[in-house]
Design a protein around this motif. Sequence first.
Motif, short mmCIF file in Angstrom:
data_model
loop_
_atom_site.label_atom_id
_atom_site.label_comp_id
_atom_site.label_asym_id
_atom_site.label_seq_id
_atom_site.Cartn_x
_atom_site.Cartn_y
_atom_site.Cartn_z
N VAL A 19 0.72 -1.11 0.21
CA VAL A 19 0.06 0.00 -0.05
C VAL A 19 0.77 1.37 0.02
N CYS A 20 1.87 1.21 0.64
CA CYS A 20 2.94 2.64 0.85
C CYS A 20 3.66 2.81 -0.48
N TRP A 21 4.16 1.40 -1.00
CA TRP A 21 4.69 1.62 -2.36
C TRP A 21 3.78 2.13 -3.42
N ALA A 22 2.85 1.47 -3.54
CA ALA A 22 1.82 2.03 -4.58
C ALA A 22 1.42 3.50 -4.37
N MET A 23 1.06 3.85 -3.20
CA MET A 23 0.66 5.29 -2.96
C MET A 23 1.86 6.25 -3.30
N LEU A 32 3.47 14.73 -7.95
CA LEU A 32 3.21 15.29 -6.78
C LEU A 32 4.17 14.59 -5.59
N PRO A 33 4.40 15.63 -4.56
CA PRO A 33 5.39 15.08 -3.41
C PRO A 33 4.59 13.93 -2.65
N ALA A 34 5.29 12.71 -2.27
CA ALA A 34 4.63 11.58 -1.79
C ALA A 34 4.28 11.77 -0.30
N PRO A 35 3.02 11.16 0.24
CA PRO A 35 3.06 11.38 1.74
C PRO A 35 4.09 10.50 2.50
N THR A 36 4.08 10.65 3.76
CA THR A 36 4.90 9.64 4.46
C THR A 36 4.30 8.20 4.38
N ASP A 37 4.96 7.23 4.69
CA ASP A 37 4.47 5.89 5.03
C ASP A 37 3.64 5.89 6.16
N ILE A 43 -4.41 6.07 6.72
CA ILE A 43 -5.83 6.14 6.06
C ILE A 43 -6.10 4.65 5.35
N VAL A 44 -5.37 3.45 5.61
CA VAL A 44 -5.83 2.37 5.29
C VAL A 44 -7.06 1.96 5.92
N GLY A 45 -7.96 1.47 5.15
CA GLY A 45 -9.52 1.21 5.52
C GLY A 45 -10.24 2.08 4.68
N LEU A 46 -9.84 3.28 4.22
CA LEU A 46 -10.76 4.20 3.72
C LEU A 46 -11.01 3.80 2.22
N SER A 47 -11.87 4.10 1.47
CA SER A 47 -11.80 3.89 0.06
C SER A 47 -10.85 4.82 -0.57
N LEU A 48 -10.42 4.49 -1.66
CA LEU A 48 -9.35 4.94 -2.12
C LEU A 48 -9.33 6.42 -2.60
N PRO A 49 -10.43 6.93 -3.08
CA PRO A 49 -10.65 8.49 -3.50
C PRO A 49 -10.42 9.05 -2.08
N ALA A 50 -11.40 8.70 -0.78
CA ALA A 50 -11.35 9.21 0.23
C ALA A 50 -9.81 9.25 0.89
N ARG A 53 -7.81 11.86 -0.45
CA ARG A 53 -8.36 13.30 -0.25
C ARG A 53 -7.86 13.46 1.15
N ALA A 54 -7.79 12.34 2.09
CA ALA A 54 -7.27 12.55 3.45
C ALA A 54 -5.87 13.03 3.57
N LEU A 55 -5.14 12.36 2.59
CA LEU A 55 -3.79 12.44 2.50
C LEU A 55 -3.35 13.66 1.64
N ALA A 56 -4.09 14.38 0.88
CA ALA A 56 -4.03 15.60 0.24
C ALA A 56 -4.96 16.46 -0.09
N PRO A 57 -5.58 17.12 0.88
CA PRO A 57 -6.87 17.63 0.89
C PRO A 57 -7.07 18.74 -0.29
N ALA A 58 -5.70 19.51 -0.45
CA ALA A 58 -5.70 20.50 -1.43
C ALA A 58 -5.74 20.08 -2.71
N LEU A 59 -5.78 18.89 -3.17
CA LEU A 59 -5.69 18.29 -4.56
C LEU A 59 -7.11 18.78 -5.28
#
Length: 219
Positions: A19-23, A32-37, A43-50, A53-59
């Motif tokens: 999951v961390c690798w793919a993100m 875009l700059p990658a989020p930290t592991d 955010i594991v457990g949320l649907s992918l778009p959510a 959005r949680a990782l980068a709300p300004a996108l």
Amino acid sequence: MKLAVFDCDGTLVDGQADVCWAMARAFARAGLPAPTDHAVRRIVGLSLPAAVRALAPALSDEQNHAVTEFYRSSFRARREEGLLDEPLYDGIAEMLRALHAGGWQLAVATGKSDRGLAACLASHGSADLFVSLQTADRHPSKPHPAMLEAALFEAGANAQEAVMIGDTSFDMAMARSIGVAAIGVEWGYHQPAELIASGAARVVATAADLAAALEETLP
């Protein structure tokens, strides 16, 4: 009727490395700059778009869509190349078989896709154990209760006959919102105190402890 509904990532299997690798790859491909592991694990457990959005709300919506699609394609390629590693946590395989043999109905409610969940369960030879498989492909993201409600319906159970098992506050809040008992596991991605605060009746440390807690919750 006794129904146990399990989250997948962080509860049944440990897929955090992939999951961390793919993100990270998805954000990089979108420029875009990658989020930290650590942020990704949260955010594991949320649907992918959510999750994006949680990782980068300004996108923008367009950027969110690009990252989401890059993630899906990267994860799918990794699976097709045989590089995906989603091991079951210790004792989970035996616990699932024992619960099934003991008369429990089993279900899954996960932020994974239909394809991803099917492939994961097939790789462990456990797909036949579950009466209901609910994913983010057909439901709003957790903590919305839609996928848990669908699992109850397909199993023919009411809320008082079910237990939700998960490793995140999203799982606990989803269960609490419709009156389903919730048990947290401490081997996943959120801390025990968070799980309790979000509605977990208890948090367990091992698969054996989980089996015992389920029998105590719905004797």
